[in-house]
Design a protein around this motif. Structure first.
Motif, PDB file in Angstrom:
ATOM      1  N   ARG A  54       0.840  -1.183   0.223  1.00 57.36           N
ATOM      2  CA  ARG A  54       0.222  -0.091  -0.113  1.00 57.36           C
ATOM      3  C   ARG A  54       0.811   1.230   0.050  1.00 57.36           C
ATOM      4  NH1 ARG A  54      -4.828  -1.206   4.399  1.00 57.36           N
ATOM      5  NH2 ARG A  54      -5.808  -3.184   3.269  1.00 57.36           N
ATOM      6  N   VAL A  55       0.488   2.216  -0.694  1.00 57.90           N
ATOM      7  CA  VAL A  55       1.349   3.483  -0.920  1.00 57.90           C
ATOM      8  C   VAL A  55       0.303   4.552  -0.313  1.00 57.90           C
ATOM      9  CG1 VAL A  55       2.444   5.096  -2.519  1.00 57.90           C
ATOM     10  CG2 VAL A  55       2.616   2.504  -2.791  1.00 57.90           C
ATOM     11  N   GLU A  56       0.857   5.451   0.515  1.00 59.26           N
ATOM     12  CA  GLU A  56      -0.070   6.355   1.112  1.00 59.26           C
ATOM     13  C   GLU A  56      -0.052   7.762   0.033  1.00 59.26           C
ATOM     14  OE1 GLU A  56       1.500   7.805   4.786  1.00 59.26           O
ATOM     15  OE2 GLU A  56       1.273   5.765   5.648  1.00 59.26           O
ATOM     16  N   LEU A  57      -1.131   7.805  -0.302  1.00 57.45           N
ATOM     17  CA  LEU A  57      -1.421   9.029  -1.421  1.00 57.45           C
ATOM     18  C   LEU A  57      -1.417  10.399  -0.657  1.00 57.45           C
ATOM     19  CD1 LEU A  57      -4.184   7.224  -3.827  1.00 57.45           C
ATOM     20  CD2 LEU A  57      -1.474   7.249  -4.194  1.00 57.45           C
ATOM     21  N   PRO A  58      -1.128  11.408  -1.425  1.00 57.67           N
ATOM     22  CA  PRO A  58      -0.881  12.514  -0.569  1.00 57.67           C
ATOM     23  C   PRO A  58      -2.425  13.102  -0.800  1.00 57.67           C
ATOM     24  CG  PRO A  58      -0.069  12.918  -2.775  1.00 57.67           C
ATOM     25  CD  PRO A  58      -0.322  11.456  -2.508  1.00 57.67           C
ATOM     26  N   PRO A  59      -2.579  13.889   0.436  1.00 55.55           N
ATOM     27  CA  PRO A  59      -4.170  14.719   0.462  1.00 55.55           C
ATOM     28  C   PRO A  59      -4.394  15.500  -0.654  1.00 55.55           C
ATOM     29  CG  PRO A  59      -2.775  15.671   1.943  1.00 55.55           C
ATOM     30  CD  PRO A  59      -1.965  14.552   1.595  1.00 55.55           C
ATOM     31  N   PRO A  60      -5.637  15.856  -0.904  1.00 58.27           N
ATOM     32  CA  PRO A  60      -5.933  16.564  -1.979  1.00 58.27           C
ATOM     33  C   PRO A  60      -5.574  18.183  -1.825  1.00 58.27           C
ATOM     34  CG  PRO A  60      -7.994  15.355  -1.456  1.00 58.27           C
ATOM     35  CD  PRO A  60      -6.769  15.204  -0.373  1.00 58.27           C
ATOM     36  N   GLU A  61      -5.080  18.447  -0.697  1.00 54.54           N
ATOM     37  CA  GLU A  61      -4.691  20.113  -0.252  1.00 54.54           C
ATOM     38  C   GLU A  61      -3.300  20.030  -0.902  1.00 54.54           C
ATOM     39  OE1 GLU A  61      -5.985  17.822   1.644  1.00 54.54           O
ATOM     40  OE2 GLU A  61      -7.946  18.853   2.166  1.00 54.54           O
ATOM     41  N   LYS A  62      -2.477  18.932  -0.908  1.00 56.88           N
ATOM     42  CA  LYS A  62      -1.161  19.095  -1.258  1.00 56.88           C
ATOM     43  C   LYS A  62      -0.963  18.479  -2.637  1.00 56.88           C
ATOM     44  CE  LYS A  62       0.792  18.546   3.420  1.00 56.88           C
ATOM     45  NZ  LYS A  62       1.730  17.614   4.334  1.00 56.88           N
ATOM     46  N   TYR A  63      -1.563  19.361  -3.583  1.00 54.67           N
ATOM     47  CA  TYR A  63      -1.231  18.895  -5.042  1.00 54.67           C
ATOM     48  C   TYR A  63      -0.087  19.508  -5.726  1.00 54.67           C
ATOM     49  CZ  TYR A  63      -3.023  23.625  -5.723  1.00 54.67           C
ATOM     50  OH  TYR A  63      -2.991  25.138  -5.410  1.00 54.67           O
ATOM     51  N   LEU A  64       0.535  18.723  -6.762  1.00 51.80           N
ATOM     52  CA  LEU A  64       1.837  18.961  -7.328  1.00 51.80           C
ATOM     53  C   LEU A  64       1.575  20.274  -8.086  1.00 51.80           C
ATOM     54  CD1 LEU A  64       4.411  17.973  -8.098  1.00 51.80           C
ATOM     55  CD2 LEU A  64       3.536  16.976  -9.953  1.00 51.80           C
ATOM     56  N   ILE A  65       2.444  21.313  -7.650  1.00 50.56           N
ATOM     57  CA  ILE A  65       2.624  22.751  -8.280  1.00 50.56           C
ATOM     58  C   ILE A  65       3.680  22.647  -9.397  1.00 50.56           C
ATOM     59  CG2 ILE A  65       3.033  24.974  -7.807  1.00 50.56           C
ATOM     60  CD1 ILE A  65       2.590  24.392  -4.742  1.00 50.56           C
ATOM     61  N   LYS A  66       3.324  23.624 -10.230  1.00 50.82           N
ATOM     62  CA  LYS A  66       4.139  23.559 -11.733  1.00 50.82           C
ATOM     63  C   LYS A  66       5.586  24.094 -11.212  1.00 50.82           C
ATOM     64  CE  LYS A  66       4.346  25.732 -16.293  1.00 50.82           C
ATOM     65  NZ  LYS A  66       3.637  26.637 -17.320  1.00 50.82           N
ATOM     66  N   HIS A  67       6.686  23.451 -11.889  1.00 46.55           N
ATOM     67  CA  HIS A  67       8.101  23.700 -11.611  1.00 46.55           C
ATOM     68  C   HIS A  67       8.580  23.711  -9.974  1.00 46.55           C
ATOM     69  CE1 HIS A  67       8.562  25.668 -15.396  1.00 46.55           C
ATOM     70  NE2 HIS A  67       7.207  26.377 -15.307  1.00 46.55           N
ATOM     71  N   SER A  68       7.694  22.595  -9.304  1.00 46.39           N
ATOM     72  CA  SER A  68       8.054  22.464  -7.858  1.00 46.39           C
ATOM     73  C   SER A  68       9.339  21.609  -7.693  1.00 46.39           C
ATOM     74  CB  SER A  68       7.048  21.982  -7.094  1.00 46.39           C
ATOM     75  OG  SER A  68       6.479  20.863  -7.742  1.00 46.39           O
ATOM     76  N   LYS A  69       9.306  20.769  -8.847  1.00 44.59           N
ATOM     77  CA  LYS A  69      10.535  19.788  -8.598  1.00 44.59           C
ATOM     78  C   LYS A  69      11.905  20.398  -9.360  1.00 44.59           C
ATOM     79  CE  LYS A  69       7.689  15.388  -8.318  1.00 44.59           C
ATOM     80  NZ  LYS A  69       7.512  14.286  -8.818  1.00 44.59           N
TER      81      LYS A  69
END
Length: 254
Positions: A54-69
Motif C-alpha cells: 500500500r502507498v500512502e497518497l498525498p491529500p488533495p490539499e497538497k497537489y503538485l505545483i508547476k516547476h516545484s521539482k
C-alpha cells in the motif's frame, strides 16, 4: 485363431484377425503434488508489485505545483536588484540635474586630443580562408635574419676548416716536390726545355707534311700501314709537347 504364418497364396490370409489392445502404464504423479498446490494457494498475490503493498497518497490539499521539482539556487546575500545595479554603468544624468561647478584644471583637452598619437594596430597575417590569423612577426614573412650583423659572412668554423685544408695541401705539395728533387739527378734548364720543345714541334711538322702528301686512296696494305704509323707517331709527339708545355720544371731521371 493362432498367428500361424501361411504361404502367400493361402486362403487363410484373408480371414480377419483380432486386434490385441495395447495396455499403457499408469501416468506418473508426484507424491509432492498436494503440498505444491497448497503452497501456491497460500502465497498467491503476495507482494505482486515491486514496492510496498500500500502507498500512502498525498491529500488533495497538497497537489503538485508547476516547476516545484526543478532545482533552485541558494539565496544570495545581496538582492537581485542590487546585483544588477552594481554591474551596470552609472545612469545618464537627467535634464534637470545641475552640473558640478567650481572644478578647475590646468590641462588643455583640445591640445591633448590634437597632439595625441594614435595607437598603431599590431600587424597580423591571415593564413587560411576561414580567417585564422597570427602575429606577422611569427609567420616567417618578416625578414629577420638578413638584418643581422653577420648575415652573409662565412662562419668561423668553415674558415678554420678551409685554412686547415690549405695548409695540408701545401704540406703535401712540398713533400711531393722534395721527393721528386731527391729522385731526380738533374734538372732541365729553361733553354734546354725550350730547345727540346722546338725540336718536338719540328718533328711533328715534318710528320704532318709527310702525312698530308699521302695518297687519298689507301687501297693497299702498305699504304694503310704507312698512314697508321704516321698517325701514331704524331699522337705521341702531341702528348710529349703538351707535357712539356704544362710543366715548366722538368727533371732528368734514369
Amino acid at each position: 485363431m493362432s498367428d500361424t504364418i501361411y504361404p502367400q497364396e493361402s486362403v487363410y490370409n484373408f480371414l480377419l484377425k483380432k486386434k490385441t489392445p495395447i495396455s499403457k502404464p499408469p501416468r506418473y504423479v508426484s507424491k509432492f503434488r498436494p503440498a505444491v498446490v497448497q503452497e501456491k494457494k497460500l502465497n498467491k498475490d503476495l507482494k505482486r508489485t515491486m514496492g510496498p503493498a500500500r502507498v500512502e497518497l498525498p491529500p488533495p490539499e497538497k497537489y503538485l505545483i508547476k516547476h516545484s521539482k526543478e532545482p533552485k539556487l541558494p539565496d544570495s546575500e545581496y538582492p537581485r536588484k542590487d546585483r544588477m545595479r552594481t554591474a551596470q554603468k552609472p545612469r545618464v544624468p537627467a535634464r534637470t540635474d545641475k552640473p558640478l561647478m567650481g572644478i578647475h584644471t590646468n590641462r588643455n583637452f583640445v591640445k591633448t586630443v590634437e597632439c595625441g598619437v594614435p595607437k598603431k594596430p599590431q600587424p597580423i597575417s591571415v593564413d587560411t580562408c576561414k580567417g585564422h590569423k597570427q602575429p606577422l612577426e611569427n609567420s616567417g614573412l618578416v625578414p629577420k635574419y638578413i638584418k643581422k650583423k653577420d648575415f652573409g659572412e662565412i662562419p668561423e668554423y668553415l674558415r678554420q676548416r678551409r685554412e686547415e685544408e690549405r695548409r695540408a695541401q701545401e704540406e703535401y705539395e712540398d713533400f711531393v716536390r722534395e721527393q721528386r728533387e731527391q729522385a731526380a739527378k738533374e734538372r732541365l734548364s729553361d733553354e734546354e726545355r725550350e730547345a727540346i720543345l722546338e725540336g718536338l714541334k719540328k718533328n711533328r711538322d715534318t710528320l704532318l707534311h709527310e702525312y698530308q702528301g699521302l695518297s687519298l686512296v689507301t687501297d693497299t696494305l702498305s699504304k694503310k700501314a704507312r698512314k697508321q704509323h704516321l698517325e701514331e707517331a704524331m699522337d705521341e709527339l702531341e702528348k710529349e709537347i703538351d707535357l712539356l708545355q704544362r710543366f715548366k720544371t722538368c727533371f732528368i731521371v734514369d
